[in-house]
Every structure is written in C-alpha cells, then in structure tokens.
Design a protein around this motif. Sequence first.
Motif, PDB file in Angstrom:
ATOM      1  N   GLU A 134       0.813  -1.229   0.000  1.00  0.00           N
ATOM      2  CA  GLU A 134       0.000   0.000   0.000  1.00  0.00           C
ATOM      3  C   GLU A 134       0.844   1.275   0.000  1.00  0.00           C
ATOM      4  O   GLU A 134       0.561   2.192  -0.780  1.00  0.00           O
ATOM      5  CB  GLU A 134      -0.969  -0.010   1.182  1.00  0.00           C
ATOM      6  CG  GLU A 134      -2.236  -0.802   0.903  1.00  0.00           C
ATOM      7  CD  GLU A 134      -3.307  -0.577   1.952  1.00  0.00           C
ATOM      8  OE1 GLU A 134      -4.425  -0.188   1.558  1.00  0.00           O
ATOM      9  OE2 GLU A 134      -3.030  -0.793   3.145  1.00  0.00           O
ATOM     10  N   PRO A 135       1.885   1.395   0.857  1.00  0.00           N
ATOM     11  CA  PRO A 135       2.704   2.616   0.799  1.00  0.00           C
ATOM     12  C   PRO A 135       3.351   2.835  -0.572  1.00  0.00           C
ATOM     13  O   PRO A 135       3.472   3.960  -1.044  1.00  0.00           O
ATOM     14  CB  PRO A 135       3.758   2.382   1.892  1.00  0.00           C
ATOM     15  CG  PRO A 135       3.141   1.401   2.819  1.00  0.00           C
ATOM     16  CD  PRO A 135       2.311   0.505   1.957  1.00  0.00           C
ATOM     17  N   ALA A 136       3.764   1.733  -1.199  1.00  0.00           N
ATOM     18  CA  ALA A 136       4.379   1.857  -2.525  1.00  0.00           C
ATOM     19  C   ALA A 136       3.364   2.371  -3.547  1.00  0.00           C
ATOM     20  O   ALA A 136       3.665   3.260  -4.366  1.00  0.00           O
ATOM     21  CB  ALA A 136       4.933   0.505  -2.968  1.00  0.00           C
ATOM     22  N   LEU A 137       2.116   1.852  -3.497  1.00  0.00           N
ATOM     23  CA  LEU A 137       1.079   2.316  -4.431  1.00  0.00           C
ATOM     24  C   LEU A 137       0.720   3.771  -4.170  1.00  0.00           C
ATOM     25  O   LEU A 137       0.481   4.543  -5.116  1.00  0.00           O
ATOM     26  CB  LEU A 137      -0.163   1.429  -4.304  1.00  0.00           C
ATOM     27  CG  LEU A 137       0.004  -0.053  -4.707  1.00  0.00           C
ATOM     28  CD1 LEU A 137      -1.308  -0.806  -4.512  1.00  0.00           C
ATOM     29  CD2 LEU A 137       0.469  -0.175  -6.153  1.00  0.00           C
ATOM     30  N   GLU A 138       0.684   4.155  -2.908  1.00  0.00           N
ATOM     31  CA  GLU A 138       0.375   5.553  -2.586  1.00  0.00           C
ATOM     32  C   GLU A 138       1.469   6.487  -3.093  1.00  0.00           C
ATOM     33  O   GLU A 138       1.192   7.568  -3.611  1.00  0.00           O
ATOM     34  CB  GLU A 138       0.196   5.702  -1.067  1.00  0.00           C
ATOM     35  CG  GLU A 138      -1.079   5.044  -0.536  1.00  0.00           C
ATOM     36  CD  GLU A 138      -1.119   4.988   0.982  1.00  0.00           C
ATOM     37  OE1 GLU A 138      -0.159   5.517   1.607  1.00  0.00           O
ATOM     38  OE2 GLU A 138      -2.082   4.424   1.538  1.00  0.00           O
ATOM     39  N   GLU A 139       2.726   6.063  -2.940  1.00  0.00           N
ATOM     40  CA  GLU A 139       3.840   6.884  -3.441  1.00  0.00           C
ATOM     41  C   GLU A 139       3.781   7.016  -4.963  1.00  0.00           C
ATOM     42  O   GLU A 139       4.018   8.100  -5.523  1.00  0.00           O
ATOM     43  CB  GLU A 139       5.172   6.266  -3.013  1.00  0.00           C
ATOM     44  CG  GLU A 139       6.369   7.113  -3.400  1.00  0.00           C
ATOM     45  CD  GLU A 139       7.691   6.512  -2.952  1.00  0.00           C
ATOM     46  OE1 GLU A 139       8.746   6.974  -3.442  1.00  0.00           O
ATOM     47  OE2 GLU A 139       7.673   5.580  -2.112  1.00  0.00           O
ATOM     48  N   GLU A 192      -4.010   7.940 -11.991  1.00  0.00           N
ATOM     49  CA  GLU A 192      -4.839   7.178 -11.042  1.00  0.00           C
ATOM     50  C   GLU A 192      -4.177   5.831 -10.758  1.00  0.00           C
ATOM     51  O   GLU A 192      -3.519   5.254 -11.624  1.00  0.00           O
ATOM     52  CB  GLU A 192      -6.230   6.963 -11.646  1.00  0.00           C
ATOM     53  CG  GLU A 192      -7.183   6.184 -10.752  1.00  0.00           C
ATOM     54  CD  GLU A 192      -8.501   5.878 -11.457  1.00  0.00           C
ATOM     55  OE1 GLU A 192      -9.399   5.334 -10.791  1.00  0.00           O
ATOM     56  OE2 GLU A 192      -8.623   6.157 -12.668  1.00  0.00           O
ATOM     57  N   VAL A 193      -4.350   5.334  -9.541  1.00  0.00           N
ATOM     58  CA  VAL A 193      -3.904   3.994  -9.156  1.00  0.00           C
ATOM     59  C   VAL A 193      -5.091   3.277  -8.537  1.00  0.00           C
ATOM     60  O   VAL A 193      -5.644   3.732  -7.535  1.00  0.00           O
ATOM     61  CB  VAL A 193      -2.737   4.046  -8.151  1.00  0.00           C
ATOM     62  CG1 VAL A 193      -2.363   2.634  -7.714  1.00  0.00           C
ATOM     63  CG2 VAL A 193      -1.527   4.746  -8.761  1.00  0.00           C
ATOM     64  N   SER A 194      -5.513   2.180  -9.165  1.00  0.00           N
ATOM     65  CA  SER A 194      -6.636   1.402  -8.623  1.00  0.00           C
ATOM     66  C   SER A 194      -6.068   0.237  -7.816  1.00  0.00           C
ATOM     67  O   SER A 194      -5.401  -0.630  -8.359  1.00  0.00           O
ATOM     68  CB  SER A 194      -7.530   0.889  -9.760  1.00  0.00           C
ATOM     69  OG  SER A 194      -6.823   0.030 -10.612  1.00  0.00           O
ATOM     70  N   SER A 195      -6.325   0.244  -6.520  1.00  0.00           N
ATOM     71  CA  SER A 195      -5.745  -0.750  -5.619  1.00  0.00           C
ATOM     72  C   SER A 195      -6.736  -1.862  -5.308  1.00  0.00           C
ATOM     73  O   SER A 195      -7.945  -1.621  -5.197  1.00  0.00           O
ATOM     74  CB  SER A 195      -5.324  -0.069  -4.311  1.00  0.00           C
ATOM     75  OG  SER A 195      -4.971  -1.022  -3.337  1.00  0.00           O
ATOM     76  N   PRO A 196      -6.255  -3.093  -5.150  1.00  0.00           N
ATOM     77  CA  PRO A 196      -7.153  -4.190  -4.758  1.00  0.00           C
ATOM     78  C   PRO A 196      -7.623  -4.048  -3.305  1.00  0.00           C
ATOM     79  O   PRO A 196      -8.550  -4.743  -2.892  1.00  0.00           O
ATOM     80  CB  PRO A 196      -6.287  -5.434  -4.938  1.00  0.00           C
ATOM     81  CG  PRO A 196      -4.891  -4.934  -4.777  1.00  0.00           C
ATOM     82  CD  PRO A 196      -4.872  -3.559  -5.346  1.00  0.00           C
ATOM     83  N   TYR A 197      -6.979  -3.140  -2.563  1.00  0.00           N
ATOM     84  CA  TYR A 197      -7.358  -2.950  -1.167  1.00  0.00           C
ATOM     85  C   TYR A 197      -8.434  -1.883  -1.004  1.00  0.00           C
ATOM     86  O   TYR A 197      -8.902  -1.624   0.101  1.00  0.00           O
ATOM     87  CB  TYR A 197      -6.123  -2.585  -0.334  1.00  0.00           C
ATOM     88  CG  TYR A 197      -5.022  -3.611  -0.438  1.00  0.00           C
ATOM     89  CD1 TYR A 197      -5.283  -4.956  -0.125  1.00  0.00           C
ATOM     90  CD2 TYR A 197      -3.740  -3.277  -0.856  1.00  0.00           C
ATOM     91  CE1 TYR A 197      -4.276  -5.914  -0.228  1.00  0.00           C
ATOM     92  CE2 TYR A 197      -2.738  -4.235  -0.956  1.00  0.00           C
ATOM     93  CZ  TYR A 197      -3.007  -5.550  -0.643  1.00  0.00           C
ATOM     94  OH  TYR A 197      -2.027  -6.508  -0.747  1.00  0.00           O
TER      95      TYR A 197
END
Length: 812
Positions: free
Chosen positions: A85-90, A99-104
Amino acid sequence: MARWCYRHRLVVLILWVGALLGLGFAGSAAGTNYADTFTLPNTDSTRAYDLMEKAFPERSGDTDTVVWKVDEGTAKDASVRSRIEPALEEIGRMKGVGEVSSPYAAEGAAQISGNGRIAYAQITFTEQANGVPKALVEDVVETAQDAERAGLQVELGGQAITRTQEPPTGIAEMVGILAAAVVLFLAFGSLFAMLLPLVVAIAALGTGLMATSLLSHVTDVPEVAPLLGSLIGLGVGIDYALFIVTRHRRGILRGMEPEESAVTALNTSGRAVLFAGGTVCIALAGMLVMNMRFLDGVVVATSLTVVLSVLAATTLLPALLGLLGMRVLSRKQRRRLAAEGPESEEASGLAARWSAYVQKRPRSIAAGALLVMLVLALPVLSIRLGATDQGNHQDSTTTRQAYDLLAEGFGPGFNGPLQVVVDGGGEAQTTALVSTIRSTDGVARVAAAPPARDVTVIQVVPTTSPQSEKTDQLIDRLRDDVIPASGTEAHVGGVTAVFKDFAAVTGDRLPYFVAAIITLGFLLLMVAFRSLVVPLTAALMNLIAAAASFGVLVAIFQWGWGTELLGIGKEGPITAFLPVIMLSLLFGLSMDYQVFLVSRMHEEWVHTKDNARAVRVGLAETSRVINCAALIMICVFSAFVLSGDMEGAMAGIGLAAAVALDAFILRTALVPAAMHLLGNSNWWLPAGLEKRLPHLAVEPREETVSEPHARVPDGEAAGGGGSTVIHGFVRTPDGAPVEGATLTLLSKGGRQLDRVTSLADGSYIVSVPSAGSYLLAVTAQEHPSKARHVVVGTEPLVYDVELAEDEVDAVN
C-alpha cells in the motif's frame, strides 16, 4: 555528374556535412512526434474503438499493471499490505500518474485471485506509453519492486513498463556497422576502401533518420518506422557503395587512371545502383495498395532512406574516391600493379571455377537449389498472423513474469480481454446480452461497466490466451452468432480483436499487394533488359525466396525452434503487418541482386550474343561481390535481434534469412543454372514490343568519340567501320627495342579486348573490334607502366610506345 563530384570533391563534402548537421540540429530542436495509428476502416474493432473514444474520452492515458504474489498466506495479509500500500500511494503521488486502482480499495475485490495469493493494481498515466517520460516509468518500477521481500514477488507489465527493458538506442546499428566493417576489410584488404561504404551508409542513414523525425510532425509516422528505416538504410547504403567501389578498384587494377575509373564505375555500377534503388522504392510503395494508414508512414521513412542512400552513393562516394585516389587499393595491390601491370580482364579464382561448374551441370544444380528452397518453404503452410505481446518476452523480464502471474491468478484470457461495446439499447437488452455472453463457450468472466453517453462497455475475459486460435474463434462466435441473435447493435473491440482484424485485412489484401509489386518489377526489368524471360524468371525467384524466408520465420518465431537460444523470448504468431513490410523489402533487395547479376550478363550478351558466355562471365564477375554484399546485409539485419523490439527481431532474422537464401542459393546457383537451360530465349522480346518500349539501359553505351590522348596519324577517322588493328614498336628513349612488354587493349567501359606481348624487335599487333576510342595499357619490367587513350579509324593505326626510365607512371 560523377566527374563533377570527383573534381569538386571538397564542395560535395561540405554540402553533405552541412546537410547532416543542419538536419541534425533541426531534428534535435523539433523532437519527434511518432504516432502508431492502427486504423482499419470498416472493421468491427474500429467501430468499437470509435464508440469507446466518444463515450470515455478521459481514458486516454496508458494503463500498466503492478502484480504481486505471496508464497504463503494471502495478498490480504497485513504483512503484505504494509509493504504494498505505501508503494502504491507513493506511485499515485508521482507527477504524470493519473490514477492507481488498488485491490485494497472498497471496489477492488475482483483484483485478488480466487486463492488469494495473487493480486494486482492498475496504474493509469496521464499520457500514452510513448509520451510517458522514461524517468517516471523507472521511478514507478523501482518504487514497486522495493516492496519485495522473501516470499513476496512484485512484477510490472504494460507498454510503458516495456520501455525500461529496451537496450540503449543504436546498439543494433553499431553492432551491424562493426560486423559490416570486418567483412569489408576482409573483402578489400584496405582500411580506406573499407571506410568508404560505411561513411556513405552512415551519411545516408543519418540524414534519413533526421528527415524522418521532422516528417513525423506533418504526417503519421509509426514508432517502428525509424527502426525499419535503419534496417534497410544500413543494408542498401553499404551495398550500393560496395558495388561501385568494387567496380572502381577493378578499373584501376586493369590499367585505368583513378578519375576515369571512378567515372566508368559510376557510369556502369552507378547506373545499376540508381535502377536498383528505384526498384526498392517501387516495392516499398506497393505497401500503399494495402490502404492502411499505419503502413503509409513506414513507406515514407524507408523510401526516403533508400533515396538518400542512392544519392550518397552517386554524389558523396565519387567525391571520397577523388580524395583517396590510388589509396583505394591496398599497398600490396599498388605494388603488384606497378610491378606486373594491369590485371587480366578474365575473372579467375573460386568464382570463375563455380561459374564454369554451373555451366557444365545446370540441371543438377537447379534441381538441388530448388529442392532446398522448397524444403525451407514448407513451414509457411502453417503460418498464423496475429500479434506478439508481453507473453512473448524473455523469461527474465519483469513484463513476462507479470504476464505469467496474471495468467496464473486470473486465467490465460485475462491478459487480452475483449470489449463488447453496445451502442444504445435499453438496460434490459444489455442485461440479456451479458447473460448470453456469460453462457457462451470460451468465456471465463463477463462484467458490464455503467453506461456513458448511451454507450455500454461489456468486458469479456476469454478462457484462452490472446494468441490462441480458440480466442479468435470466440470473437467470430460473438460477432456472427451471439450479438446478431440479441438484436442489439454492438461491436467487439480490444487489442486482441484489433490484431485479429488486422491479420484478416492483411490476408485479404496481400494477394493484390504481391501482384502489384511483381507486375511493377516485371515491367521495369522488361524495359531495362529488353526481355520477357528475364523478368519472368526474377518474379518466380522472388516468390520462391519469399516462401522460403517466411518458412524460416515460422519455424523460429511460431514453432519456437531456437527462440530461447537467440534470446528473443517465447514463440507466438507472426506479427500481422510483418509480411507486408518484409515482402516489400525482400522484393526490393532481391531485385537489387537480380539487377547487378543480370546487368553484367546483359552487357556481355550485347557484345557477344553468346548466352553461355554471358551467363558464365556475369556470374563469375558479380557472384563474389553479391555474396560479399549479402554477407554484410546478413550481419546488419541479424544485429537487429539486439534492438529489444520483437517486430524488429522478426524483421531482422526474416530478412537475414531471405538475403542469405537469395544470394547464396538463388542468384549464385538457381538463376544462372536456369539461364543456361533457357539459352538464347533469355533475351527474347517480340519485335513489335521492342519498338514500343522506352529505352532505359542499365549499362551505358560504349563511347565512339573521345579526345585522343596519344599520337594518332593524320587522316585517321574516328567513324565506324569493321575490325582493324593497332601496331607499332615498344622502345626506350634511345631507340632500343623492349621485348616482352605486355600491351592490353581496353574498351572505355573497362572490358579487356586483346592482350599481346612485344617481340624481340619491340613490335606488336593488337586486334581492334571496330573503329572507336580505346585505352591501351603497356607494362614492362624495369619500366613505368603507361596507359593512353587512342582513337582508331577504319584503317590500321600505327602507334609507337616509348617507355622512359624517369617518366611519371601513368597508371600508378
């Protein structure tokens, strides 16, 4: 023009350097604007794309994927989330990421596999892949892969991610140039002669690439066009210069002065280069028959590079020859020429022995060569056109591993989903269509997105991979049965459907394309060689070469024979647009070799009317240079395996195989064997057609008038007449006869007509076929060589030769 360029060499060099620097500066300032426009008018996938673009214009950026897998537990575990999650947020905070669509996220449950061990996130950039800064992509990859730990694998896939795996620009070109340099040095034995073709090719390629980058601002030029321009530009640029330099060196070795040799080389091989360049451009222009905008830019880039290669060979090369003078020969050749005099006109060595062997056994050689080509062509019967994707990348790449992880977690069809785009229709109809698609054989999952602007997109995940024939069958089933039965207006799109349509359109139009380039090549060769059989043979040989080269391509890239050994990834279908591009280049290059081979045969036929001699002499004198040129092309083309581009690797290996088969089997064995079997009918042309055809000679006519450069008795005419002689004495300045001097009579085109040795009293008699201008070269031990132009009339010409000890060597 050749003489002007030779004498004004500094002016020509300045103009070329100025053009190269000017275009380079303009290209650097303007940048590039390449665009991959795969528009296929009147296809179902294009209609689907147009509807999606109208309904969802905001989804214009490239979408890439971060996928991870855990060895134990699930992707939902806190220990995994705390790293991902921190990596996707960065990544989401980076400039250029939309945009980044996360599975979380709340709506991301579908992004985790059924067993919970594999999950993915989608990164949407604000630009398309070619517009995303490479530094940004590298930051994304580094940030995502920093989250890895023991038991947690993180990989990335997508078009933008692929750019980080590309080798440095120019590696393939540099390797090709270095390999060509080695071949040229072995062929010439001279550093300066080796550099000539390389300088010419680099000048043409540099101006061509810069001009192509500027043209990308005013017309659609695909990203693959510069690569293909480099591929063809390096090959033909080096080859064209090679043919001219070889003819020039041969002229000097046979007694001509450097300037006359250069002019003669440009007037013979230079004409063939112009003609060959024209045939390549005609073959490339045949791609326009396909009516695909994507190919129009390829035609522009490759044709421009070929034109500049011809221009460099006919202007820059004579200027460079003027700078080098006699240094175009090696030191050993210059010493031998000074000591032994001009070489014999007759070819010798392995090429001459092979040519004589072909003349003795034409049937067995033709049968053997044809059998080899047919065996190699067998795999082409199973050719399948499609598209390569990241599943074809090498095992070690992150894109290939991401592809395999997604296929493992979500099914093989996940990497190539289909989009069924519904135009209008009510909610009930759409729901019914979704239900019908879900129950269709070959469908793994179906999901409909909320409608926008009265357009609904239904995402369909097949049960099979994008490159599977069953996926193609599913597309046909949806288009032909499911959608028409629903009564809804809908179209099937997506990358997989686009390439299926591209392959179908290519297959439908390919016969017209092949017919067009064969017809144009046939007409051009018929006009040049005044024959119906020669161009017909050339057309047949081109088809055989094409079939065999595509057979090799299928065996390597579709069947996978040696793909891992070559380091080019996994087997798959042949890229849909490749046959068109390859056939254009192949037909052009094959025509080049045909022109150089048959032009020398035709030259001999015009002089002797002896077909057996014409074929034997033509093969003996051109086979070595054709094979050398082919070896250079093979090196250049094969080097494009290092380009990092699958299509570039396919084109490189396919063309390398085609050139090898064409030069070493067709032009060296099958064509001359067939011409021996056909006899004088090779040169048959109906009288009525002969009168109507325009005259376009590849070989120059022998000059009949020239300023005399030797003492000619008064009253001798320069007009026509039958055979005659030149006779006289060879003496020293004090009148002593010179015994054993070698006197060689050459035509203005460099052909040896007679060679004699002076007698004890210094006398000699040289036979002359007819009145006209000739070159008489004289060599003797302990005396400098001498070469003089003489004009012979209808009567015998008396010409005494004086060899002075301290005279400047006219030949050397």
